[in-house]
Design an enzyme around this catalytic site. Structure first.
Site, PDB file in Angstrom:
ATOM      1  N   ASP A 184       3.958  -3.392  36.639  1.00 33.14           N
ATOM      2  CA  ASP A 184       4.528  -4.364  36.141  1.00 33.14           C
ATOM      3  C   ASP A 184       4.653  -4.082  34.444  1.00 33.14           C
ATOM      4  O   ASP A 184       3.962  -3.416  33.972  1.00 33.14           O
ATOM      5  CB  ASP A 184       3.769  -5.714  36.304  1.00 33.14           C
ATOM      6  CG  ASP A 184       4.723  -6.964  36.136  1.00 33.14           C
ATOM      7  OD1 ASP A 184       5.401  -7.498  36.969  1.00 33.14           O
ATOM      8  OD2 ASP A 184       4.860  -7.561  34.981  1.00 33.14           O
ATOM      9  N   HIS A 186       4.248  -6.348  32.165  1.00 32.40           N
ATOM     10  CA  HIS A 186       3.180  -7.268  31.722  1.00 32.40           C
ATOM     11  C   HIS A 186       1.748  -6.784  31.698  1.00 32.40           C
ATOM     12  O   HIS A 186       1.197  -5.988  32.326  1.00 32.40           O
ATOM     13  CB  HIS A 186       3.551  -8.498  32.117  1.00 32.40           C
ATOM     14  CG  HIS A 186       4.647  -9.324  31.961  1.00 32.40           C
ATOM     15  ND1 HIS A 186       5.731  -8.809  33.031  1.00 32.40           N
ATOM     16  CD2 HIS A 186       5.429  -9.944  30.855  1.00 32.40           C
ATOM     17  CE1 HIS A 186       7.009  -9.565  32.768  1.00 32.40           C
ATOM     18  NE2 HIS A 186       6.661 -10.142  31.661  1.00 32.40           N
ATOM     19  N   SER A 275       7.252 -14.168  28.438  1.00 31.41           N
ATOM     20  CA  SER A 275       6.733 -14.311  29.555  1.00 31.41           C
ATOM     21  C   SER A 275       5.356 -13.795  29.854  1.00 31.41           C
ATOM     22  O   SER A 275       4.542 -13.991  30.706  1.00 31.41           O
ATOM     23  CB  SER A 275       7.446 -13.403  30.621  1.00 31.41           C
ATOM     24  OG  SER A 275       7.725 -12.051  30.235  1.00 31.41           O
TER      25      SER A 275
END
Length: 350
Positions: A184, A186, A275
């Site tokens: 990912d 993040h 996010s």
């Protein structure tokens, strides 16, 4: 030995599927297909010529993705394949044709001046690039990583805003903690918690309202970068393994009836960001409440980058004059040169 076996198995399976798919390829061969065979343009053209309703269409796409990953160690545009199952966003490798840094720094300076007029302190949190923290697993960055981070921090020093660069603390923890998810873009909940604790200790005054974060469950997560290696569902076992994601919740610890039934105080802390903050999977706002011992207003937004959410805050007089004393602005370093999320014009936000 296992890798060699997988490669030979993939080649054998390719031959089998090739026989099955020959009919589809024969039908599409009557269409004019152009493109460079060496960079994959012709392959993608053949894929797009398939009938989308064909039962083999999904298999075909999964097959091409699996072969790219297993044999060529590559994915679609948008991802860089690293070592040991690590994936990295292509955004951390792009060199912009036109730098956005100065425009974004100008917007930050304008924002700080506007907030100062409202007696609000601005605290900026710089999130380092995943490829710089885990450079030992990542393809080499050219004129990104340390180079971009140095430009950003020097620019912020020049305009005299209060900020923290999380690189040092993240790098110190990177050997023993998984600070970013492997599949990912993040950070992981562990990275988010370390960030929140660092921000609270170095940038904020502690409140007197205790919060507690607790592990709820652990689940499998197929990160957003797996969208660029579409091996699922038919060849999932030959693609990168999904992440294991611990999910946390944070709640106020109530010690008396006043806490339970009293009128809640208006938070003096406001969080703006991307996010990294807005996605509940990482629980950054919760960890920040716990570390700072105070509630906060979360104005972070997914899918808009770091600058547009701040623009929305500056346009909301009820927030600026509603008792907020401090704004924490979370900004991933990579957005300073983003071609999609940037501030191209500035104005008076007062």
């Amino acid at each position: 030995m296992k890798d060699l076996y997988l490669k030979f198995s993939s080649i054998a399976f390719l031959l089998f599927i090739g026989i099955v798919c020959v009919g589809n390829l024969y039908q599409s061969s009557e269409q004019s297909v152009e493109g460079d065979i060496f960079n994959g343009e012709r392959t993608r053209a053949w894929e797009s010529s398939y009938d989308e309703s064909s039962i083999l269409s999904e298999w075909s796409k999964n097959l091409w993705a699996m072969l790219d990953y297993v044999l060529l160690h590559e994915g679609m545009k948008g991802v860089k394949v690293g070592e040991n199952g690590w994936l990295f966003s292509n955004e951390e490798y792009e060199l912009p044709s036109e730098s956005r840094l100065n425009d974004n720094i100008d917007f930050i300076q304008s924002t700080a001046k506007t907030l100062q007029k409202h007696d609000i302190e601005l605290k900026i949190v710089l999130i380092p690039e995943k490829a710089e923290i885990y450079h030992r697993y990542a393809p080499q960055q050219h004129f990104r990583g340390k180079h971009l981070r140095s430009e950003v921090t020097q620019s912020l020093d020049a305009i005299k805003v209060d900020y923290i660069d999380l690189f040092s603390v993240f790098y110190d923890h990177s050997d023993n903690s998984l600070l970013y998810l492997k599949t990912d873009t993040h950070w992981s909940p562990i990275g988010a918690k370390i960030a929140a604790t660092t921000v609270a200790n170095q940038l904020l005054s502690k409140g007197n309202t205790p919060y507690l974060s607790q592990l709820v469950e652990t689940q499998e997560l197929r990160g957003d970068l797996l969208n660029f290696i579409p091996v699922s569902p038919h060849f999932s076992t030959l693609g990168p393994s999904p992440d294991s994601l611990p999910l946390y919740t944070t709640a106020k610890e109530s010690n008396n009836e006043e806490d339970l039934f009293g009128e809640p105080a208006i938070p003096q802390l406001l969080l703006v960001g991307t996010s990294y903050s807005a996605n509940p999977n990482w629980n950054f706002p919760g960890f920040l409440r716990e570390a700072a011992s105070q509630d906060l207003i979360d104005m972070s937004v997914e899918g808009e980058g770091p600058f547009q959410p701040m623009q929305s805050v500056l346009s909301d007089a009820s927030l600026l004059d509603g008792g907020v004393k401090t704004i924490v602005w979370e900004i991933p370093i990579r957005y300073f040169e983003s071609q999609q999320f940037h501030m191209s014009t500035q104005g008076d936000h007062s």
